[in-house]
Design an enzyme around this catalytic site. Structure first.
Site, short mmCIF file in Angstrom:
data_model
loop_
_atom_site.label_atom_id
_atom_site.label_comp_id
_atom_site.label_asym_id
_atom_site.label_seq_id
_atom_site.Cartn_x
_atom_site.Cartn_y
_atom_site.Cartn_z
N ASN A 1 -10.18 -1.03 -0.29
CA ASN A 1 -8.72 -0.91 -0.23
C ASN A 1 -8.13 -1.51 -1.51
O ASN A 1 -8.13 -2.72 -1.68
CB ASN A 1 -8.20 -1.63 1.01
CG ASN A 1 -6.69 -1.51 1.17
OD1 ASN A 1 -5.97 -1.19 0.24
ND2 ASN A 1 -6.22 -1.80 2.38
N CYS B 1 0.80 -1.23 0.00
CA CYS B 1 0.00 0.00 0.00
C CYS B 1 0.83 1.28 0.00
O CYS B 1 0.31 2.36 -0.25
CB CYS B 1 -0.95 -0.01 1.19
SG CYS B 1 -1.97 -1.49 1.28
N HIS C 1 -3.65 6.72 1.90
CA HIS C 1 -4.02 5.41 1.38
C HIS C 1 -5.41 5.05 1.89
O HIS C 1 -5.71 5.16 3.08
CB HIS C 1 -2.99 4.37 1.83
CG HIS C 1 -3.46 2.96 1.73
ND1 HIS C 1 -3.96 2.44 0.55
CD2 HIS C 1 -3.54 1.96 2.65
CE1 HIS C 1 -4.31 1.17 0.76
NE2 HIS C 1 -4.06 0.87 2.01
#
Length: 331
Positions: A284, A112, A254
Protein backbone atom coordinates in the site's frame (compact mmCIF):
# COMPACT_ATOMS: atom_id res chain seq x y z
CA UNK A 1 -15.45 24.97 -20.89
CA UNK A 2 -12.17 23.50 -22.06
CA UNK A 3 -11.52 19.79 -22.47
CA UNK A 4 -8.94 18.00 -20.29
CA UNK A 5 -6.47 15.46 -21.63
CA UNK A 6 -4.08 13.16 -19.73
CA UNK A 7 -0.91 13.62 -21.72
CA UNK A 8 1.54 11.31 -19.94
CA UNK A 9 2.45 9.51 -16.74
CA UNK A 10 5.56 8.61 -14.75
CA UNK A 11 6.42 6.72 -11.58
CA UNK A 12 9.27 5.98 -9.18
CA UNK A 13 9.92 3.50 -6.37
CA UNK A 14 12.89 3.14 -4.00
CA UNK A 15 15.62 0.58 -4.65
CA UNK A 16 15.34 -1.07 -1.22
CA UNK A 17 12.96 -4.06 -1.28
CA UNK A 18 11.75 -5.93 1.81
CA UNK A 19 9.91 -9.20 1.21
CA UNK A 20 7.66 -11.13 3.56
CA UNK A 21 10.34 -13.67 4.42
CA UNK A 22 12.58 -10.88 5.70
CA UNK A 23 9.77 -9.52 7.88
CA UNK A 24 9.08 -12.96 9.33
CA UNK A 25 12.58 -12.94 10.83
CA UNK A 26 11.68 -10.06 13.17
CA UNK A 27 7.88 -10.37 13.44
CA UNK A 28 5.52 -13.16 14.45
CA UNK A 29 4.33 -13.66 10.88
CA UNK A 30 5.09 -15.55 7.67
CA UNK A 31 4.99 -15.09 3.92
CA UNK A 32 1.85 -17.24 3.74
CA UNK A 33 0.08 -15.28 6.51
CA UNK A 34 0.75 -11.92 4.82
CA UNK A 35 0.18 -12.91 1.19
CA UNK A 36 -3.08 -14.82 1.78
CA UNK A 37 -4.61 -11.93 3.77
CA UNK A 38 -3.35 -9.00 1.72
CA UNK A 39 -1.87 -10.17 -1.57
CA UNK A 40 1.39 -8.39 -0.70
CA UNK A 41 4.70 -10.19 -1.30
CA UNK A 42 7.15 -7.30 -0.96
CA UNK A 43 7.32 -3.54 -0.48
CA UNK A 44 9.82 -0.79 -1.35
CA UNK A 45 11.34 1.39 1.39
CA UNK A 46 12.98 4.79 0.91
CA UNK A 47 16.62 5.06 2.01
CA UNK A 48 17.66 7.19 4.99
CA UNK A 49 19.41 9.79 2.84
CA UNK A 50 16.40 10.38 0.58
CA UNK A 51 13.17 12.34 1.01
CA UNK A 52 9.71 12.18 -0.49
CA UNK A 53 10.55 15.02 -2.86
CA UNK A 54 13.31 12.90 -4.40
CA UNK A 55 10.76 10.23 -5.34
CA UNK A 56 8.19 12.79 -6.47
CA UNK A 57 10.78 14.55 -8.64
CA UNK A 58 11.83 11.29 -10.32
CA UNK A 59 8.22 10.42 -11.16
CA UNK A 60 7.56 13.98 -12.36
CA UNK A 61 10.61 14.08 -14.62
CA UNK A 62 9.56 10.79 -16.22
CA UNK A 63 6.07 12.17 -16.87
CA UNK A 64 7.59 15.29 -18.41
CA UNK A 65 9.91 13.23 -20.60
CA UNK A 66 7.09 10.92 -21.71
CA UNK A 67 4.96 13.97 -22.55
CA UNK A 68 7.79 15.73 -24.43
CA UNK A 69 7.44 18.76 -22.15
CA UNK A 70 9.90 20.93 -20.26
CA UNK A 71 9.41 21.71 -16.57
CA UNK A 72 8.95 25.37 -17.51
CA UNK A 73 5.83 24.39 -19.49
CA UNK A 74 4.02 23.47 -16.26
CA UNK A 75 1.58 26.07 -14.89
CA UNK A 76 0.48 24.25 -11.74
CA UNK A 77 1.81 21.45 -9.54
CA UNK A 78 -0.51 19.56 -7.19
CA UNK A 79 1.25 17.15 -4.83
CA UNK A 80 -1.04 14.66 -3.11
CA UNK A 81 0.71 13.35 0.00
CA UNK A 82 0.17 12.69 3.69
CA UNK A 83 3.85 12.27 4.52
CA UNK A 84 5.37 15.62 3.60
CA UNK A 85 9.07 16.26 4.17
CA UNK A 86 8.00 19.57 5.72
CA UNK A 87 4.80 20.00 7.73
CA UNK A 88 4.12 23.20 5.74
CA UNK A 89 4.11 21.17 2.53
CA UNK A 90 6.50 19.74 -0.05
CA UNK A 91 5.02 20.90 -3.37
CA UNK A 92 7.14 24.05 -3.44
CA UNK A 93 10.29 22.00 -2.88
CA UNK A 94 9.24 19.71 -5.75
CA UNK A 95 8.74 22.77 -7.96
CA UNK A 96 12.29 23.90 -7.18
CA UNK A 97 13.90 20.48 -7.72
CA UNK A 98 12.43 19.92 -11.18
CA UNK A 99 12.87 23.56 -12.24
CA UNK A 100 9.20 24.35 -12.86
CA UNK A 101 9.78 28.06 -12.19
CA UNK A 102 6.55 29.16 -13.88
CA UNK A 103 4.28 26.91 -11.81
CA UNK A 104 2.28 27.62 -8.70
CA UNK A 105 2.50 24.60 -6.36
CA UNK A 106 0.50 23.31 -3.41
CA UNK A 107 -0.15 20.11 -1.46
CA UNK A 108 -3.36 18.12 -1.00
CA UNK A 109 -3.59 15.90 2.07
CA UNK A 110 -6.20 13.20 1.57
CA UNK A 111 -4.20 10.00 2.16
CA UNK A 112 -5.09 7.14 -0.18
CA UNK A 113 -7.76 9.21 -1.96
CA UNK A 114 -5.28 12.01 -2.59
CA UNK A 115 -4.49 11.35 -6.24
CA UNK A 116 -8.16 11.12 -7.26
CA UNK A 117 -8.96 14.37 -5.44
CA UNK A 118 -5.88 16.05 -6.91
CA UNK A 119 -6.90 14.92 -10.39
CA UNK A 120 -10.39 16.34 -9.84
CA UNK A 121 -8.85 19.63 -8.68
CA UNK A 122 -6.53 19.81 -11.69
CA UNK A 123 -9.42 19.17 -14.06
CA UNK A 124 -11.36 22.14 -12.71
CA UNK A 125 -8.42 24.47 -13.41
CA UNK A 126 -8.05 23.03 -16.91
CA UNK A 127 -11.72 23.16 -17.84
CA UNK A 128 -12.14 26.76 -16.68
CA UNK A 129 -9.12 27.80 -18.73
CA UNK A 130 -7.09 28.96 -15.71
CA UNK A 131 -4.11 26.69 -16.48
CA UNK A 132 -3.02 24.71 -19.52
CA UNK A 133 -0.51 22.17 -18.15
CA UNK A 134 -0.94 20.70 -14.68
CA UNK A 135 1.43 18.21 -13.04
CA UNK A 136 -0.47 15.95 -10.62
CA UNK A 137 1.70 13.87 -8.30
CA UNK A 138 0.79 11.24 -5.71
CA UNK A 139 3.63 10.34 -3.34
CA UNK A 140 3.88 8.84 0.12
CA UNK A 141 6.53 7.30 2.40
CA UNK A 142 4.40 5.78 5.14
CA UNK A 143 7.18 3.34 6.01
CA UNK A 144 8.48 6.16 8.21
CA UNK A 145 5.19 6.42 10.06
CA UNK A 146 4.51 2.79 10.95
CA UNK A 147 5.61 0.86 14.03
CA UNK A 148 7.87 -1.85 12.60
CA UNK A 149 7.12 -4.07 15.59
CA UNK A 150 3.36 -4.00 14.83
CA UNK A 151 2.53 -6.68 12.26
CA UNK A 152 -1.00 -5.28 11.82
CA UNK A 153 0.33 -2.22 10.02
CA UNK A 154 3.99 -2.49 9.04
CA UNK A 155 3.39 -5.41 6.65
CA UNK A 156 0.99 -3.31 4.58
CA UNK A 157 2.82 -0.16 3.62
CA UNK A 158 5.53 0.76 1.15
CA UNK A 159 6.88 3.93 -0.45
CA UNK A 160 6.44 5.26 -3.97
CA UNK A 161 5.43 8.10 -6.27
CA UNK A 162 3.42 8.49 -9.44
CA UNK A 163 2.70 11.47 -11.67
CA UNK A 164 0.41 12.51 -14.50
CA UNK A 165 0.33 15.59 -16.70
CA UNK A 166 -3.15 16.92 -17.42
CA UNK A 167 -3.44 19.52 -20.15
CA UNK A 168 -6.00 21.43 -22.17
CA UNK A 169 -7.36 19.42 -25.08
CA UNK A 170 -7.39 21.59 -28.17
CA UNK A 171 -10.47 19.80 -29.47
CA UNK A 172 -12.36 20.38 -26.19
CA UNK A 173 -12.62 16.59 -25.80
CA UNK A 174 -12.60 15.36 -22.20
CA UNK A 175 -10.56 12.33 -21.18
CA UNK A 176 -11.91 12.72 -17.65
CA UNK A 177 -15.57 11.83 -17.90
CA UNK A 178 -16.88 12.20 -14.32
CA UNK A 179 -16.07 12.38 -10.60
CA UNK A 180 -17.69 11.22 -7.38
CA UNK A 181 -16.07 12.36 -4.10
CA UNK A 182 -17.10 11.62 -0.50
CA UNK A 183 -15.97 12.12 3.10
CA UNK A 184 -17.08 10.69 6.45
CA UNK A 185 -15.15 12.46 9.18
CA UNK A 186 -17.11 10.66 11.91
CA UNK A 187 -15.09 7.52 11.14
CA UNK A 188 -11.68 9.20 10.88
CA UNK A 189 -10.38 7.36 13.96
CA UNK A 190 -10.32 4.08 12.02
CA UNK A 191 -7.19 5.13 10.12
CA UNK A 192 -5.00 7.95 11.37
CA UNK A 193 -1.63 9.26 12.50
CA UNK A 194 -2.73 11.06 15.67
CA UNK A 195 -1.02 14.01 17.32
CA UNK A 196 -0.25 13.56 21.02
CA UNK A 197 -0.03 16.66 23.22
CA UNK A 198 2.32 17.28 26.12
CA UNK A 199 1.34 20.09 28.48
CA UNK A 200 3.98 22.28 30.13
CA UNK A 201 4.34 25.65 31.76
CA UNK A 202 7.03 28.25 32.24
CA UNK A 203 6.08 30.56 35.06
CA UNK A 204 2.69 32.00 34.20
CA UNK A 205 2.81 30.77 30.58
CA UNK A 206 1.01 27.50 29.91
CA UNK A 207 1.65 25.84 26.58
CA UNK A 208 1.38 22.48 24.87
CA UNK A 209 3.75 20.65 22.56
CA UNK A 210 3.82 17.14 21.24
CA UNK A 211 4.52 14.83 18.38
CA UNK A 212 2.80 12.57 15.90
CA UNK A 213 2.33 8.94 16.85
CA UNK A 214 2.64 5.87 14.67
CA UNK A 215 -0.01 5.07 12.09
CA UNK A 216 -3.01 3.31 13.64
CA UNK A 217 -5.67 1.34 11.77
CA UNK A 218 -8.79 -0.65 12.55
CA UNK A 219 -8.38 -3.14 9.71
CA UNK A 220 -11.83 -4.72 9.98
CA UNK A 221 -13.64 -1.40 9.88
CA UNK A 222 -11.56 -0.08 6.98
CA UNK A 223 -12.23 -3.28 5.04
CA UNK A 224 -16.00 -3.03 5.65
CA UNK A 225 -15.95 0.64 4.66
CA UNK A 226 -14.09 -0.05 1.41
CA UNK A 227 -16.17 -2.97 0.16
CA UNK A 228 -19.45 -1.21 0.97
CA UNK A 229 -18.81 2.40 -0.08
CA UNK A 230 -16.46 2.05 -3.07
CA UNK A 231 -18.91 0.03 -5.25
CA UNK A 232 -21.64 2.59 -4.55
CA UNK A 233 -19.31 5.46 -5.44
CA UNK A 234 -18.39 3.75 -8.71
CA UNK A 235 -22.05 3.14 -9.58
CA UNK A 236 -22.89 6.83 -9.05
CA UNK A 237 -19.91 7.90 -11.14
CA UNK A 238 -20.88 5.53 -13.96
CA UNK A 239 -24.41 6.92 -13.89
CA UNK A 240 -23.11 10.50 -14.19
CA UNK A 241 -21.05 9.51 -17.24
CA UNK A 242 -23.90 7.43 -18.71
CA UNK A 243 -21.66 4.35 -18.86
CA UNK A 244 -22.55 0.72 -18.10
CA UNK A 245 -20.27 -1.68 -16.25
CA UNK A 246 -19.93 -3.77 -19.40
CA UNK A 247 -18.27 -0.75 -21.08
CA UNK A 248 -15.44 -0.71 -18.52
CA UNK A 249 -12.08 -1.76 -19.94
CA UNK A 250 -10.12 -1.61 -16.67
CA UNK A 251 -10.82 -1.27 -12.94
CA UNK A 252 -8.03 0.49 -11.06
CA UNK A 253 -8.55 0.73 -7.31
CA UNK A 254 -6.26 2.02 -4.62
CA UNK A 255 -3.88 -0.86 -3.94
CA UNK A 256 -4.71 -1.50 -0.28
CA UNK A 257 -5.59 -5.19 -0.20
CA UNK A 258 -6.06 -7.74 -2.97
CA UNK A 259 -9.23 -9.06 -1.31
CA UNK A 260 -10.75 -5.57 -1.42
CA UNK A 261 -9.97 -5.30 -5.14
CA UNK A 262 -11.60 -8.65 -5.86
CA UNK A 263 -14.65 -8.04 -3.66
CA UNK A 264 -15.39 -4.64 -5.21
CA UNK A 265 -15.07 -6.10 -8.72
CA UNK A 266 -17.37 -8.98 -7.78
CA UNK A 267 -20.03 -6.61 -6.43
CA UNK A 268 -19.94 -4.65 -9.68
CA UNK A 269 -19.95 -7.72 -11.91
CA UNK A 270 -16.54 -6.83 -13.38
CA UNK A 271 -14.46 -9.89 -14.35
CA UNK A 272 -11.16 -10.37 -12.54
CA UNK A 273 -9.08 -10.06 -15.72
CA UNK A 274 -10.08 -6.39 -15.89
CA UNK A 275 -8.54 -5.59 -12.47
CA UNK A 276 -5.25 -3.68 -12.56
CA UNK A 277 -3.16 -4.86 -9.62
CA UNK A 278 0.48 -4.50 -8.64
CA UNK A 279 0.03 -4.71 -4.87
CA UNK A 280 2.17 -7.84 -4.57
CA UNK A 281 5.27 -5.84 -5.56
CA UNK A 282 4.76 -2.57 -3.67
CA UNK A 283 2.16 -2.97 -0.92
CA UNK A 284 0.00 0.00 0.00
CA UNK A 285 1.76 3.16 -1.21
CA UNK A 286 -1.15 5.44 -0.24
CA UNK A 287 -1.52 8.42 -2.63
CA UNK A 288 1.09 6.89 -4.93
CA UNK A 289 -0.67 3.58 -5.52
CA UNK A 290 -3.09 4.66 -8.26
CA UNK A 291 -0.69 6.73 -10.41
CA UNK A 292 2.03 4.09 -9.94
CA UNK A 293 -0.25 1.33 -11.21
CA UNK A 294 -1.63 3.60 -13.93
CA UNK A 295 1.85 4.38 -15.24
CA UNK A 296 2.87 0.71 -15.27
CA UNK A 297 -0.31 -0.21 -17.16
CA UNK A 298 0.31 2.52 -19.74
CA UNK A 299 3.97 1.67 -20.21
CA UNK A 300 3.28 -2.07 -20.54
CA UNK A 301 0.68 -1.50 -23.23
CA UNK A 302 -2.24 -2.90 -21.25
CA UNK A 303 -4.18 0.35 -21.66
CA UNK A 304 -4.99 1.13 -25.30
CA UNK A 305 -6.56 4.01 -27.18
CA UNK A 306 -10.26 4.31 -26.37
CA UNK A 307 -10.13 2.24 -23.16
CA UNK A 308 -12.44 3.31 -20.34
CA UNK A 309 -10.78 3.13 -16.92
CA UNK A 310 -12.64 3.35 -13.62
CA UNK A 311 -10.34 4.66 -10.89
CA UNK A 312 -11.26 4.72 -7.20
CA UNK A 313 -9.30 5.76 -4.13
CA UNK A 314 -10.29 5.23 -0.50
CA UNK A 315 -8.69 5.61 2.88
CA UNK A 316 -7.99 7.88 5.84
CA UNK A 317 -10.39 10.71 6.52
CA UNK A 318 -12.38 8.63 5.85
CA UNK A 319 -12.38 9.76 2.23
CA UNK A 320 -13.20 7.99 -1.00
CA UNK A 321 -13.55 9.05 -4.59
CA UNK A 322 -14.03 7.74 -8.10
CA UNK A 323 -13.16 9.12 -11.51
CA UNK A 324 -13.75 7.66 -14.94
CA UNK A 325 -11.29 8.39 -17.72
CA UNK A 326 -11.20 7.51 -21.38
CA UNK A 327 -7.65 7.02 -22.63
CA UNK A 328 -7.24 8.98 -25.86
CA UNK A 329 -3.95 9.20 -27.70
CA UNK A 330 -2.99 12.54 -29.22
CA UNK A 331 -4.16 12.65 -32.84
Amino acid sequence: MKGSHILSTGSAVPNISIDNVSLSKTLNTSDEWISTRTGIKQRRILGKSQSITDLAAEASNKALSNGLLQATDIDLIILATSSQHDLFGSASKLQAIIGAKNAIAFDITAACSGFVIALATATQFIETGTYKNVLVVGADILSRWVDWSDRRTCILFGDGAGAAIVQTDTGNKNDILSFQLNTNGLASNHLSIPYRKNYSNTGSIHYSSGRYSYLTMNGKEVYKFAVSQVPESIKKCLEKADICTKDISWLLLHQANQRILETVALKLGIPSHKIISNIQYYGNTSAASIPLALDEAFQSGHICNGDIIVIAGFGAGLTWGTTIIKWNVIE
